[in-house]
Design an enzyme around this catalytic site. Structure first.
Site, PDB file in Angstrom:
ATOM      1  N   GLU A 210       0.869  -1.181   0.000  1.00 52.19           N
ATOM      2  CA  GLU A 210       0.000   0.000   0.000  1.00 52.19           C
ATOM      3  C   GLU A 210       0.904   1.229   0.000  1.00 52.19           C
ATOM      4  O   GLU A 210       1.430   1.626   1.040  1.00 52.19           O
ATOM      5  CB  GLU A 210      -0.913  -0.018   1.230  1.00 52.19           C
ATOM      6  CG  GLU A 210      -1.944  -1.125   1.211  1.00 52.19           C
ATOM      7  CD  GLU A 210      -2.977  -0.947   0.109  1.00 52.19           C
ATOM      8  OE1 GLU A 210      -3.173   0.208  -0.345  1.00 52.19           O
ATOM      9  OE2 GLU A 210      -3.590  -1.941  -0.300  1.00 52.19           O
ATOM     10  N   CYS A 244      -1.954   9.448   2.439  1.00 50.88           N
ATOM     11  CA  CYS A 244      -1.511   8.890   1.155  1.00 50.88           C
ATOM     12  C   CYS A 244      -2.476   9.190   0.020  1.00 50.88           C
ATOM     13  O   CYS A 244      -2.081   9.219  -1.148  1.00 50.88           O
ATOM     14  CB  CYS A 244      -1.293   7.378   1.277  1.00 50.88           C
ATOM     15  SG  CYS A 244      -2.753   6.462   1.800  1.00 50.88           S
TER      16      CYS A 244
END
Length: 500
Positions: A210, A244
């Site tokens: 991720e 993110c």
């Protein structure tokens, strides 16, 4: 603290003994994890404030409430998720049981991130537990207060043979990556993700990475700029931009840029007051190194909003940059901070080309009331996720997978997709053995004849589905298949006896 080798050995022994595989065990551990969060909410908020000066609202919504819902989701759906999936059967397999059986990988390594240090460490662990795995958890040392709390609480609530915490920095992570795991889940930067991927390849260990990247936002003149600014400013400056999937840069026409900057100024003032530094709702940069990195990206840029900073507090004011050039460092590297550069284009097509000339982002945002424009970006770009007319909010929707593509990551999770991530989908076929079945199977054995071959080819030939019918009862299929096979065999044998 035990060595990495000892922790992995303990977890592997527990897994090999079948300790984690029953639904009862998994549910018990999930219930304990839920208690961990519920009974320590205040302490969790304290360490998040210590590491990031994270306000209560952001700590509750993005970390605590999210985790509680995540755990509850698995508790409510675990029985269904664990059940094997029965699939359609071709004619030769009508008497077989054909299914996909989800089985746990074994011992998993979960490397958490520092920007949401509780959620991004314990949410993957939740999925790993639900799927029946053991795990070694490595919290991020960059958020030390949160890492210390995780290492204190997990052993109190979870099984000490199956779940372990391994704290430390680069050296300790390197030592962990030398061990043989059955699955590795990493959240962080693409640069470190490549190191994790390389280490995993030595044992052919599957991974979920991720990662991040520069998430673009396209904004056109068909939407209300005030409303768009409200959403973009919130998503960008939440957690001081250390998210993110935060909007990394804005793409729009020059005219829209002017309107957006004015609207954004108002929203920043509305959210954080006249003096942002004194706002209890604005986070801080995680450490001095990251603050210096962000300030270096601002150097030489045209600052339209903000720009103030105080290194003694790791404070950087919400900042908007105009006239950002594609070659500028701020447009080359993921910002991961409270700075929003704006790159102007002539139209949507030029914006599309700009997005496609760069690495695939973790998220792509498009603000427009023109369905054709939304479809243009949805269908002609590649990104981990796509969201129209908002930012960040797709993260909380557990019915869609969350993850990157290309440079922004490998694999996905959230909801049932997290369960599948930590499960090997084992295709299984269960057959019976008896004389009747053997009579039908005998055609595949030597000596091979042309008649046998043609019979088999007839049986296995792919045929279009019957309209409106997805599944046929096995008994009907078997009866039809048996009649075809026996009839074909009889005709061929009769043909052979006649010498033809």
């Amino acid at each position: 603290m035990k060595s990495a080798q000892e922790l992995v050995a303990s977890a592997r022994n527990a897994f090999n003994n079948g300790k984690t595989k029953s639904r009862e065990f998994r549910e018990k551990q999930l219930q304990n994890l839920l208690r961990l969060v519920e009974e320590n909410e205040l302490e969790i908020m304290e360490v998040l404030a210590d590491d990031l000066k994270k306000p209560k609202a952001e700590a509750c919504l993005a970390e605590i409430a999210y985790l509680k819902n995540d755990v509850k989701g698995y508790l409510y759906s675990l029985k269904e998720l664990m059940e094997p999936e029965y699939v359609e059967k071709p004619l030769p397999n009508v008497m077989d049981t054909v299914l996909i059986h989800p089985e746990p990988y074994g011992v998993c390594l979960i490397i958490g991130a520092w920007n949401y240090p509780i959620q991004l460490t314990l949410s993957p662990l939740t999925a790993a537990i639900a799927a029946g795995n053991c795990a070694v958890v490595k919290p991020s040392e960059v958020a030390p207060a949160s890492a210390k709390l995780i290492s204190k609480l997990l052993p109190k609530y979870l099984d000490n043979e199956c779940y372990h915490v391994y704290n430390g920095g680069v050296a300790e992570t390197t030592e962990l990556l030398k061990q043989k795991f059955d699955y590795i889940f990493y959240t962080g930067s693409p640069e470190v993700g490549k190191i994790v991927y390389q280490a995993a390849s030595k044992n052919l260990t599957p991974v979920t990475l991720e990662l991040g990247g520069k998430c673009p936002v396209y904004l056109d003149d068909t939407v209300d700029v005030e409303s768009a600014a409200a959403r973009i400013v919130w998503g960008k400056f939440m957690n001081a931009g250390q998210t993110c999937i935060a909007p990394d840069y804005l793409i729009c026409t020059k005219d829209v840029e002017t309107k957006f900057v004015e609207a954004a100024k108002k929203k920043i003032k509305q959210y954080y007051g006249e003096n942002v530094k004194k706002s209890p709702d604005y986070c801080r940069i995680i450490n001095n190194n990251h603050a210096q990195r962000i300030l270096k990206l601002i150097e030489g840029q045209n600052i339209a909003v903000g720009g103030d900073h105080d290194m003694s507090e790791r404070y950087i004011e919400p900042t908007i940059i105009t006239n950002a050039k594609p070659t500028d460092p701020i447009m080359q590297n993921e910002i991961f901070g409270p700075v929003l550069p704006i790159h102007t284009v002539k139209n949507a097509q030029e914006a599309l080309q700009f997005v496609n000339s760069r690495e695939k982002p973790l998220a792509l945002y498009c603000f427009s009331n023109d369905k054709q424009i939304i479809d243009l970006f949805l269908n002609n770009t590649s990104s981990g996720n796509f969201l129209a007319n908002d930012v960040v909010m797709h993260f909380s929707c557990e019915t869609i997978p969350f993850g990157g593509v290309g440079n922004s990551g490998i694999g996905s999770y959230h909801g049932k997709f997290g369960f599948y991530t930590f499960s090997h989908k084992k295709g299984s076929m269960l057959r019976s053995i008896n004389k009747m079945g053997e009579m039908m199977q005998g055609m595949r054995y030597p000596p091979y004849t042309e008649n046998k071959l043609q019979t088999i080819l007839t049986a296995i030939k792919k045929r279009p589905p019957i309209p409106g019918v997805k599944y046929l009862k096995s008994g009907i299929i078997f009866a039809l298949g048996f009649m075809v096979a026996v009839g074909t065999n009889w005709l061929l044998l009769s043909k052979d006896k006649r010498g033809h």
